[in-house]
Design a protein around this motif. Structure first.
Motif, PDB file in Angstrom:
ATOM      1  N   CYS A 134      46.173  18.882  37.153  1.00  0.00           N
ATOM      2  CA  CYS A 134      47.057  19.914  36.600  1.00  0.00           C
ATOM      3  C   CYS A 134      47.618  19.466  35.256  1.00  0.00           C
ATOM      4  O   CYS A 134      47.423  20.148  34.241  1.00  0.00           O
ATOM      5  CB  CYS A 134      48.171  20.247  37.595  1.00  0.00           C
ATOM      6  N   SER A 220      55.153  21.755  34.516  1.00  0.00           N
ATOM      7  CA  SER A 220      54.307  21.054  35.487  1.00  0.00           C
ATOM      8  C   SER A 220      53.887  19.664  35.034  1.00  0.00           C
ATOM      9  O   SER A 220      53.144  19.005  35.739  1.00  0.00           O
ATOM     10  CB  SER A 220      53.052  21.888  35.780  1.00  0.00           C
ATOM     11  N   THR A 294      51.241  21.795  46.019  1.00  0.00           N
ATOM     12  CA  THR A 294      51.208  20.922  44.835  1.00  0.00           C
ATOM     13  C   THR A 294      52.392  19.954  44.833  1.00  0.00           C
ATOM     14  O   THR A 294      53.011  19.708  43.796  1.00  0.00           O
ATOM     15  CB  THR A 294      51.169  21.741  43.520  1.00  0.00           C
ATOM     16  N   THR A 299      57.060  19.166  39.104  1.00  0.00           N
ATOM     17  CA  THR A 299      57.350  20.431  38.434  1.00  0.00           C
ATOM     18  C   THR A 299      58.864  20.619  38.362  1.00  0.00           C
ATOM     19  O   THR A 299      59.556  20.423  39.359  1.00  0.00           O
ATOM     20  CB  THR A 299      56.722  21.596  39.205  1.00  0.00           C
ATOM     21  N   TRP A 464      49.263  30.797  38.705  1.00  0.00           N
ATOM     22  CA  TRP A 464      49.334  30.007  37.478  1.00  0.00           C
ATOM     23  C   TRP A 464      48.331  30.510  36.447  1.00  0.00           C
ATOM     24  O   TRP A 464      47.203  30.821  36.773  1.00  0.00           O
ATOM     25  CB  TRP A 464      49.059  28.535  37.814  1.00  0.00           C
TER      26      TRP A 464
END
Length: 573
Positions: A134, A220, A294, A299, A464
């Motif tokens: 990510c 993120s 996640t 984040t 996202w």
């Protein structure tokens, strides 16, 4: 009865993520010219993933290993100390060392296939990488923006660190767009930027220095080194037309020396930020987000309170300047979905080869020998094939575009199919993953299989970088004027006209004029065309996968995606 007594289930055997995959070896054989080098590297990389990397990834799973935030020290000073797990930092180091991002920019060596090679290594890694890609996807996008729009100083001082293979020198980057008023709607961006007339920083990177104030609701890559951020540099009445793009370091100076140690400590294991040598860039981390998945990704919500930023590109053209980030991260999103579906299918197929049930004819029968069970897994396999061919078909277009040898038609196709691939793959992959979980019965619902984690993590890909509705509107904008659809139609007719397989000629679905159905229809048709191209190649070359490739195309055209994957798709064709 003791647990050691009675029936003992056999553990599943996870196959090699590349050589035993049902799609990738044949697909890469067709699209890669550097076959021997890439083949051996993917085999080597798959062995690493199946061994130590899976063990390292597991270190990120316990709740105690999730990121934590310490905002104040014992003296009441604001420090915003973000901690991540040793597993997360190890995965970050591995990603740097393997060059998963830098390979895409080695065009002198791999030309238009550099991007394909990068994503080939990523797709077999993602399922075990605990979402480490990510932040690296945004690092990839940031590198492309600097390559296209950065100053010479940015290209000299920052870009090499974004593409570094040295974990002690490499940078990761985020992108700060999402704000409380608008989400994907940038019209209401509240963050503002004011030009600093007299620079007080030695690190201007050949660009204007600005002062940013605002609140970013979703960050993120909070453990990264810098971010690209949109901020308003003109009147609010102009909406997104008064936004500009900036590089914003999380700490100053951006390029700092790591702390020296005389104790024999491996500094590679330290976070990439060196708080002993830097200070905060007036950025406050207010809280870490409480997400359904996640979990290893730090984040956060953060505010910019006079943060220094450096302009990238032209003033008030921030949306245009940041668009390469969106295109690249959208394909990373599709790759993650495909990778997770691949692993879930591998688990389900492996389980079907060891789990037996009582047969009506007497004796025990493996699940793989039950027609109803194999029918379900076959549908998931067709879905996986279609989504993989769609994704890598677009990756090939991106590679040609970045290498500078894409035709106008191919660039138009890339503009159309990037949002289609992201939205279509993300929408349907989770449905296929759920079918794999069900195929294991109660065992599939256990966390130990990893399927639940992958479903939670992959679910964010539906949101996202744009929901299906947002991406559908983007597709409609891309189609304005007719050039893009003309290119798509010409490609489709070419693929069909080159088909010499009489038995596979099938009328593809062409109907409906509503935005969301059109969006999913494009995804389904494009997937079918990519499957057709591959099936024709496989038959011509006498590939051992040819029969399965042809059957996958037939079933995709006849049945479409697994039902329930998105809600609002085209259904059976």
């Amino acid at each position: 009865m003791r647990v050691e007594e009675g029936f003992q289930p056999n553990p599943i055997h996870l196959p090699h993520p590349y050589t035993e995959d049902v799609v990738l070896p044949s697909l890469f054989k067709r699209i890669f010219p550097h076959q021997s080098e890439i083949q051996s590297e993917l085999v080597r990389w798959g062995n690493e993933i199946r061994g130590p990397i899976q063990a390292i990834g597991a270190l990120c799973d316990p709740p105690s290993s999730h990121p934590s935030l310490r905002q104040y020290d014992e003296w009441g000073r604001r420090i915003d100390e973000l901690s991540t797990s040793p597993g997360w930092r190890a995965l970050k180091a591995i990603t740097f060392k393997e060059g998963l991002i830098s390979i895409a920019y080695e065009r002198n060596k791999y030309a238009e296939w550099a991007r394909v090679y990068s994503f080939a290594k990523i797709v077999i890694y993602n399922a075990d990488a605990r979402m480490i890609l990510c932040p690296f996807s945004m690092t990839d996008g940031c590198a492309r923006v600097l390559e296209l729009f950065g100053t010479e100083e940015m290209k000299r001082d920052i870009l090499p660190r974004l593409l570094s293979r040295d974990p002690s020198q490499g940078f990761t980057a985020g992108q700060w767009m999402t704000e409380r008023p608008g989400g994907s709607d940038l019209t209401h961006t509240e963050t503002t930027a004011k030009l600093v007339r007299e620079s007080t920083s030695a690190e201007s990177f050949g660009s204007q220095e600005w002062c940013l104030d605002g609140f970013k609701w979703f960050s993120s890559a909070t453990d990264g080194n810098l971010s690209v951020a949109l901020a308003r540099t003109g009147p609010t009445s102009l909406g997104s037309r008064s936004l500009s793009l900036f590089i914003v370091p999380l700490r100053l100076p951006l390029i700092a020396s790591p702390p020296r140690s005389t104790l024999g400590i491996n500094t590679d294991a330290l976070p990439s930020l060196y708080p002993g040598a830097t200070r905060s860039n007036n950025i406050y981390v207010h809280r870490l987000k409480n997400k359904i998945g996640t979990h290893p990704v730090p984040t956060a919500e953060l505010s910019l309170n006079g943060a220094k930023g450096y302009l990238i590109g032209s003033l008030n053209e921030g949306v245009k300047t940041i668009s390469p980030v969106l295109n690249i991260t959208r394909l990373h999103s599709a790759i993650l979905s495909v990778s997770s579906l691949s692993r879930c299918l591998q688990i389900a197929r492996s389980y079907a080869s060891i789990r037996t049930i009582s047969s009506s004819a007497g004796g025990d029968t493996l699940l793989r020998d039950l027609p109803l069970h194999t029918f379900t897994l076959a549908k998931v396999s067709v879905l996986y094939r279609a989504l993989t061919h769609l994704t890598f078909g677009v990756v090939c277009l991106l590679g040609r575009s970045e290498n500078g040898n894409a035709t106008m038609e191919e660039n138009a196709m890339l503009r159309l199919l990037t949002p289609v691939a992201k939205g279509f793959v993300a929408s349907y992959a989770v449905g296929g993953m759920e079918e794999c979980m069900i195929a294991l019965g109660g065992q599939g619902y256990m966390e130990e299989t990893g399927i639940g984690r992958m479903i939670r993590d992959a679910s964010v890909e539906k949101i996202w970088e744009g929901t299906a509705n947002v991406l559908a509107l983007d597709v409609i904008r891309a189609c304005a004027g007719g050039r893009v659809m003309n290119a798509f139609s010409a490609w489709g007719m070419k693929a069909i006209s080159q088909n010499t397989l009489d038995e596979s000629r099938t009328q593809l679905p062409l109907s409906t004029v509503v935005y969301r159905p059109i969006f999913f229809l494009l995804g389904q048709v494009a997937s079918g065309l990519f499957l057709l191209e591959h099936a024709c190649w496989a038959v011509r070359e006498g590939e051992e996968t040819a029969a399965a490739d042809l059957e996958a195309f037939r079933r995709w055209v006849r049945d479409g995606p697994v039902d329930g994957g998105s809600g609002g798709g085209t259904g059976g064709a």
